[in-house]
Design a protein around this motif. Structure first.
Motif, PDB file in Angstrom:
ATOM      1  N   GLY A 187      -0.380   7.407   4.827  1.00  0.00           N
ATOM      2  CA  GLY A 187      -1.516   6.591   4.370  1.00  0.00           C
ATOM      3  C   GLY A 187      -1.525   5.225   5.044  1.00  0.00           C
ATOM      4  N   THR A 188      -0.367   4.603   5.120  1.00  0.00           N
ATOM      5  CA  THR A 188      -0.314   3.270   5.724  1.00  0.00           C
ATOM      6  C   THR A 188      -0.440   3.333   7.246  1.00  0.00           C
ATOM      7  N   ALA A 189      -0.015   4.459   7.829  1.00  0.00           N
ATOM      8  CA  ALA A 189      -0.197   4.614   9.279  1.00  0.00           C
ATOM      9  C   ALA A 189      -1.686   4.637   9.610  1.00  0.00           C
TER      10      ALA A 189
ATOM     11  N   LEU B 127       9.673   4.247  -0.649  1.00  0.00           N
ATOM     12  CA  LEU B 127      11.068   4.411  -1.084  1.00  0.00           C
ATOM     13  C   LEU B 127      11.434   3.423  -2.205  1.00  0.00           C
ATOM     14  N   ALA B 128      10.785   2.259  -2.175  1.00  0.00           N
ATOM     15  CA  ALA B 128      11.084   1.254  -3.198  1.00  0.00           C
ATOM     16  C   ALA B 128      10.350   1.535  -4.510  1.00  0.00           C
ATOM     17  N   ALA B 129       9.250   2.311  -4.427  1.00  0.00           N
ATOM     18  CA  ALA B 129       8.386   2.511  -5.604  1.00  0.00           C
ATOM     19  C   ALA B 129       9.127   3.021  -6.850  1.00  0.00           C
ATOM     20  N   PRO B 130      10.083   3.943  -6.719  1.00  0.00           N
ATOM     21  CA  PRO B 130      10.755   4.410  -7.944  1.00  0.00           C
ATOM     22  C   PRO B 130      11.642   3.366  -8.629  1.00  0.00           C
ATOM     23  N   VAL B 131      11.994   2.312  -7.901  1.00  0.00           N
ATOM     24  CA  VAL B 131      12.918   1.336  -8.499  1.00  0.00           C
ATOM     25  C   VAL B 131      12.361  -0.083  -8.582  1.00  0.00           C
ATOM     26  N   ARG B 132      11.144  -0.288  -8.134  1.00  0.00           N
ATOM     27  CA  ARG B 132      10.572  -1.638  -8.216  1.00  0.00           C
ATOM     28  C   ARG B 132       9.218  -1.565  -8.911  1.00  0.00           C
ATOM     29  N   SER B 133       8.861  -2.621  -9.640  1.00  0.00           N
ATOM     30  CA  SER B 133       7.547  -2.601 -10.284  1.00  0.00           C
ATOM     31  C   SER B 133       6.485  -2.885  -9.230  1.00  0.00           C
ATOM     32  N   LEU B 134       5.367  -2.193  -9.396  1.00  0.00           N
ATOM     33  CA  LEU B 134       4.280  -2.307  -8.427  1.00  0.00           C
ATOM     34  C   LEU B 134       3.241  -3.284  -8.966  1.00  0.00           C
ATOM     35  N   THR B 135       2.890  -4.242  -8.153  1.00  0.00           N
ATOM     36  CA  THR B 135       1.907  -5.225  -8.602  1.00  0.00           C
ATOM     37  C   THR B 135       1.182  -5.788  -7.387  1.00  0.00           C
ATOM     38  N   PRO B 136      -0.110  -6.138  -7.551  1.00  0.00           N
ATOM     39  CA  PRO B 136      -0.802  -6.743  -6.409  1.00  0.00           C
ATOM     40  C   PRO B 136      -0.039  -7.973  -5.924  1.00  0.00           C
ATOM     41  N   GLY B 137       0.143  -8.093  -4.643  1.00  0.00           N
ATOM     42  CA  GLY B 137       0.871  -9.242  -4.095  1.00  0.00           C
ATOM     43  C   GLY B 137       2.352  -8.979  -3.929  1.00  0.00           C
ATOM     44  N   MET B 138       2.802  -7.761  -4.235  1.00  0.00           N
ATOM     45  CA  MET B 138       4.238  -7.472  -4.179  1.00  0.00           C
ATOM     46  C   MET B 138       4.799  -7.532  -2.751  1.00  0.00           C
TER      47      MET B 138
ATOM     48  N   VAL C  17      -6.238  -3.828  -3.927  1.00  0.00           N
ATOM     49  CA  VAL C  17      -5.276  -3.136  -4.805  1.00  0.00           C
ATOM     50  C   VAL C  17      -5.627  -3.395  -6.270  1.00  0.00           C
ATOM     51  N   ARG C  18      -5.989  -4.635  -6.558  1.00  0.00           N
ATOM     52  CA  ARG C  18      -6.348  -5.002  -7.931  1.00  0.00           C
ATOM     53  C   ARG C  18      -7.574  -4.201  -8.389  1.00  0.00           C
ATOM     54  N   LEU C  19      -8.542  -4.043  -7.471  1.00  0.00           N
ATOM     55  CA  LEU C  19      -9.760  -3.306  -7.819  1.00  0.00           C
ATOM     56  C   LEU C  19      -9.474  -1.829  -8.060  1.00  0.00           C
ATOM     57  N   ILE C  20      -8.623  -1.256  -7.208  1.00  0.00           N
ATOM     58  CA  ILE C  20      -8.369   0.191  -7.298  1.00  0.00           C
ATOM     59  C   ILE C  20      -7.376   0.528  -8.418  1.00  0.00           C
ATOM     60  N   TRP C  21      -6.256  -0.197  -8.456  1.00  0.00           N
ATOM     61  CA  TRP C  21      -5.184   0.170  -9.387  1.00  0.00           C
ATOM     62  C   TRP C  21      -5.068  -0.772 -10.590  1.00  0.00           C
ATOM     63  N   GLY C  22      -5.862  -1.846 -10.595  1.00  0.00           N
ATOM     64  CA  GLY C  22      -5.817  -2.782 -11.716  1.00  0.00           C
ATOM     65  C   GLY C  22      -4.809  -3.895 -11.491  1.00  0.00           C
ATOM     66  N   PRO C  23      -4.933  -4.990 -12.272  1.00  0.00           N
ATOM     67  CA  PRO C  23      -4.068  -6.156 -12.044  1.00  0.00           C
ATOM     68  C   PRO C  23      -2.675  -6.014 -12.660  1.00  0.00           C
ATOM     69  N   GLU C  24      -2.513  -5.095 -13.605  1.00  0.00           N
ATOM     70  CA  GLU C  24      -1.234  -5.001 -14.306  1.00  0.00           C
ATOM     71  C   GLU C  24      -0.162  -4.345 -13.430  1.00  0.00           C
TER      72      GLU C  24
ATOM     73  N   PHE D 164       0.833  -1.207   0.000  1.00  0.00           N
ATOM     74  CA  PHE D 164       0.000   0.000   0.000  1.00  0.00           C
ATOM     75  C   PHE D 164       0.869   1.260   0.000  1.00  0.00           C
ATOM     76  N   GLY D 165       1.965   1.226   0.735  1.00  0.00           N
ATOM     77  CA  GLY D 165       2.868   2.379   0.773  1.00  0.00           C
ATOM     78  C   GLY D 165       3.364   2.722  -0.629  1.00  0.00           C
ATOM     79  N   ALA D 166       3.724   1.687  -1.390  1.00  0.00           N
ATOM     80  CA  ALA D 166       4.217   1.905  -2.751  1.00  0.00           C
ATOM     81  C   ALA D 166       3.108   2.479  -3.642  1.00  0.00           C
ATOM     82  N   TYR D 167       1.920   1.926  -3.537  1.00  0.00           N
ATOM     83  CA  TYR D 167       0.807   2.414  -4.383  1.00  0.00           C
ATOM     84  C   TYR D 167       0.369   3.828  -3.982  1.00  0.00           C
ATOM     85  N   PHE D 168       0.313   4.088  -2.681  1.00  0.00           N
ATOM     86  CA  PHE D 168      -0.046   5.446  -2.229  1.00  0.00           C
ATOM     87  C   PHE D 168       0.978   6.452  -2.761  1.00  0.00           C
ATOM     88  N   ALA D 169       2.248   6.090  -2.674  1.00  0.00           N
ATOM     89  CA  ALA D 169       3.307   7.004  -3.124  1.00  0.00           C
ATOM     90  C   ALA D 169       3.203   7.241  -4.628  1.00  0.00           C
TER      91      ALA D 169
END
Lengths: 300, 419
Positions: free
Chosen positions: A82-84, A219-230, A121-128, A57-62
């Motif tokens: 957001g995660t707090a 912090l990881a969001a700029p360098v890692r791909s975001l996906t449900p289940g990450m 997460v899948r519902l809000i941001w999609g499965p891709e 959630f932290g990655a998606y919120f960011a």
């Protein structure tokens, strides 16, 4: 096994700088997730199997905040805050109902929420899978220190995690609220009898743990791909860190995470097909020689 | 003499009951034979890390099915797709495939599984004898290995060995021109990663014999962090790097390698880069990455291909994927076969599909063929080019030569003992 490569690296200053920094990056990010996990266990005695979801959630919120505002600072704030808030709600509404329950029941509830959160997460941001992208300020050439390569963004990441570790350590050992939290961890009944709202403490600790995992995700969001289940793979490594360091020990989480990061970094050179195995082997060695983990306390 | 009726069930009742019983047993087949619609089952991956590709497979199939139905259907029968999620698990794919045929009454299967699941569905097709077209698995052995061969299964997908021949010869040419002798590889540690990397380096060395692989990295599938892999490659100081990482793994890898400025230090060959799933997701796409084509609407450079890509985008608000064109082609093949056979009978369709050539937006020369002897797709557009950070992403693609592919593929089959 490629011991020549490992030996070659250990005798080269450039390689030492690059691989050590690489180990610190992996370790510090892991520390942020693991410290929340160990904090929640230490105070609430809950093995929070859903903790990886807060990293996700932290990655998606960011990412969302960054897309809306273009501000990296706001993106980090959104990930952490957001995660707090999410952690507080989750603890008050659901987790507070399973305190004292069988560990299996707690694990089942947490696992159910791992699946629920992934679907949310899948519902809000999609499965891709998605990518936040590196802010322009960090799209610069890496630094060359003693011939080793160090990206500036990773220096920021290490710095933020280090500050979090120091603030957390001092806060828990020196501040009044830290003392109350530690007291609640040892004897919640006595703390409650003194008129302190333990529910508030528990909610606060859960929110803090969620915030740290969320910050790691941001912090990881700029360098890692975001996906449900990450969050799942990070969760497993965080558990290893927590177990190695000793359940409930913040210093243990820090040392455990750094050791794991360095094992991964140097292991990829010397044992390229056994890097994952090395982590587990190290955990086994630690647990066999000290079942409570490096900094864990014996049960009274 | 009068015959007295004995108590119990009369002969007439017995016959009536037997008749009713026979009818009830035969009902699904009778109903199926008479049904106006033909049900086509499709197990595919609609959840989990690969859900985006499964969804794009379903979208492409539906896009083509709507066209076929609008034009009157197959031999007068409308197609009804029954699409189920296999969650990317082989055992679930097999279960779903079996259920689609036995319970849902599907007469054909379009198998939208990745390599692991496709072999499971293949065994179901072998067992039930149902017509099956695999649409996503690139593992060459699925159709190249004679042990896998069944008369009722076909593969309408690009193939690993085809990609490796074209990629290996393309990379060798650049390698010789630029003097790239020291190579590193970084591919996911599972069958596809190992096989594809092995085949690519086989042909790279065949066309550029002085190439040396100085470093290999095998990150696990769906690994979140590649930092140690990136630094390991930087330590090795190769002149070129090959990778068959894909999807989210590839984008993570590029994002992490980017901040080490890795792309300026070596030539990078990433076979799965030129697909919109990766091209549009990576925010800071480096210029000059070499990639094989996956789905890109500018290759083959024809109005038909561009129109198909635009039609897909108009309907689904995103660009198609590599799995999309393969699934769309499967429906095109089935429609053409039904038209030629004037039937929807699975056996007749299978016979018609063997060696069938159809017009297709994704063909190297505007057509593709379902090769008769091993039931696999040939003649599709295949090539390599270099990336730029905005559309058309890969402005120029050097097309592979199918004559060379056929020659080297035949050699490869012989070396594997397949012929």
């Amino acid at each position: 096994m490629d011991l020549d490569a490992l030996a070659g690296c250990l005798s080269s200053s450039s390689c030492l700088v690059t691989q050590t920094t690489s180990g610190l990056i992996i370790g510090m990010l892991l520390f942020l997730v693991a410290v929340g996990l160990t904090l929640i266990f230490g105070v609430l005695k809950i093995v929070n199997f859903s903790h990886g979801a807060f990293y996700m959630f932290g990655a998606y919120f960011a990412m969302t905040a960054y897309q809306l505002t273009g501000s990296f600072a706001l993106a980090m704030l959104a990930g952490a805050a957001g995660t707090a808030i999410l952690g507080l709600i989750f603890e008050r509404v659901f987790m507070s109902r399973v305190y004292g329950a069988d560990v299996l029941m707690q694990l089942l509830v947490c696992y159910a929420f791992v699946l629920i959160f992934d679907d949310v997460v899948r519902l809000i941001w999609g499965p891709e899978f998605r990518s936040m992208g590196m802010p322009a300020a960090f799209q610069v050439m890496p630094l060359f220190i003693a011939g080793g390569v160090v990206p500036p963004y990773y220096l920021l990441l290490i710095g933020v995690a280090l500050v979090a570790a120091i603030v957390l350590g001092i806060g828990l050992s020196r501040s009044r609220i830290g003392k109350v939290i530690r007291a609640a961890a040892h004897n919640p009944g006595m703390v409650s009898a003194l008129g302190i709202n333990t529910g508030l403490i528990y909610g606060g600790v859960f929110a803090l743990g969620g915030m740290l995992a969320g910050l790691a995700g941001a912090l990881a969001a700029p360098v890692r791909s975001l996906t449900p289940g990450m969050g799942f793979s990070v969760l497993i490594e965080s558990f290893i860190v927590t177990v190695i360091g000793g359940m409930g020990s913040i210093l243990g989480a820090l040392i455990g995470a750094l050791l794991l990061g360095l094992i991964r970094s140097y292991g990829s050179l010397g044992f390229p097909l056994f890097t994952e195995g090395l982590m587990y082997l190290f955990m086994v060695i630690v647990l066999v020689s000290k079942p409570t983990g490096l900094f864990g306390k014996e049960a009274a | 003499m009068t015959r007295t009726r004995t108590p119990g069930i009369s002969r007439r009742s017995t016959l009536a009951l037997m008749g009713a019983g026979a009818m009830s047993v035969a009902a699904p087949w009778v109903a199926r034979a008479q049904a106006k619609t033909i049900k086509v089952g499709m197990p595919t991956i609609l959840s989990g890390r690969v859900a985006q590709l499964g969804t794009s497979s379903r979208n492409a199939v539906m896009l083509e099915v709507e066209k076929v139905n609008a034009a009157g259907g197959l031999a007068g029968r409308q197609i009804e797709m029954v699409i189920r999620d296999s969650k990317g698990q082989p055992q679930e794919a097999a279960r779903v495939a079996r259920e689609l045929v036995n319970t849902d009454g599907c007469e054909w299967l379009i198998d939208g599984e990745a390599s692991s699941g496709s072999f499971a569905v293949h065994e179901v097709a072998r067992d039930l004898g149902v017509l099956c077209v695999h649409t996503c698995s690139e593992a060459s052995s699925l159709t190249a290995d004679p042990k896998q061969h069944i008369p009722n299964a076909f593969r309408c997908v690009r193939q690993g060995i085809h990609d490796s021949i074209v990629g290996g010869s393309y990379a060798a040419a650049i390698s010789k021109a630029k003097g790239l002798k020291k190579w590193a590889t970084c591919s996911p540690d599972y069958a596809y990663g190992r096989d594809t990397t092995g085949e690519f380096t086989l042909y790279l060395k065949r066309f550029a014999p002085d190439v040396e692989i100085i470093s290999e990295s095998w990150p696990k599938l769906f690994q979140p962090d590649y930092t140690e892999v990136v630094t390991k490659i930087l330590q090795a100081k190769p002149q070129a790097l090959y990778s068959c990482l894909w999807g989210g793994d590839l984008t993570s890898y590029i994002d992490q390698a980017n901040i080490y400025a890795m792309f300026g230090q070596m030539e990078v060959f990433a076979v799965n880069m030129a697909d919109y799933t990766a091209l549009t997701v990576v925010k800071n796409l480096p210029k000059g990455i070499h990639s094989g084509n996956r789905y890109i609407k500018t290759f083959p450079t024809t109005p038909e291909n561009a129109a198909w890509g635009d039609a897909y985008k108009a309907k689904y608000n995103e660009y198609p994927t590599n799995w999309s064109w393969q699934n769309a082609t499967a429906v095109m093949f089935l429609a053409e076969a039904a038209k030629k056979a004037n039937s929807t009978d699975g056996k007749k369709i299978a016979e018609t599909l063997k060696g069938l050539t159809i017009k297709c937006p994704f063909g190297a020369d505007g057509t593709v063929t379902m090769r008769g002897d091993d039931h696999t797709l040939v003649g599709y557009a295949i090539g390599w080019g270099t990336t730029i950070p905005q559309e058309p992403y890969v402005p120029e693609v050097k097309a592979g030569d199918w004559k060379t592919i056929f020659e080297l593929e035949a050699e490869w089959k012989k070396s594997k003992g397949y012929t």
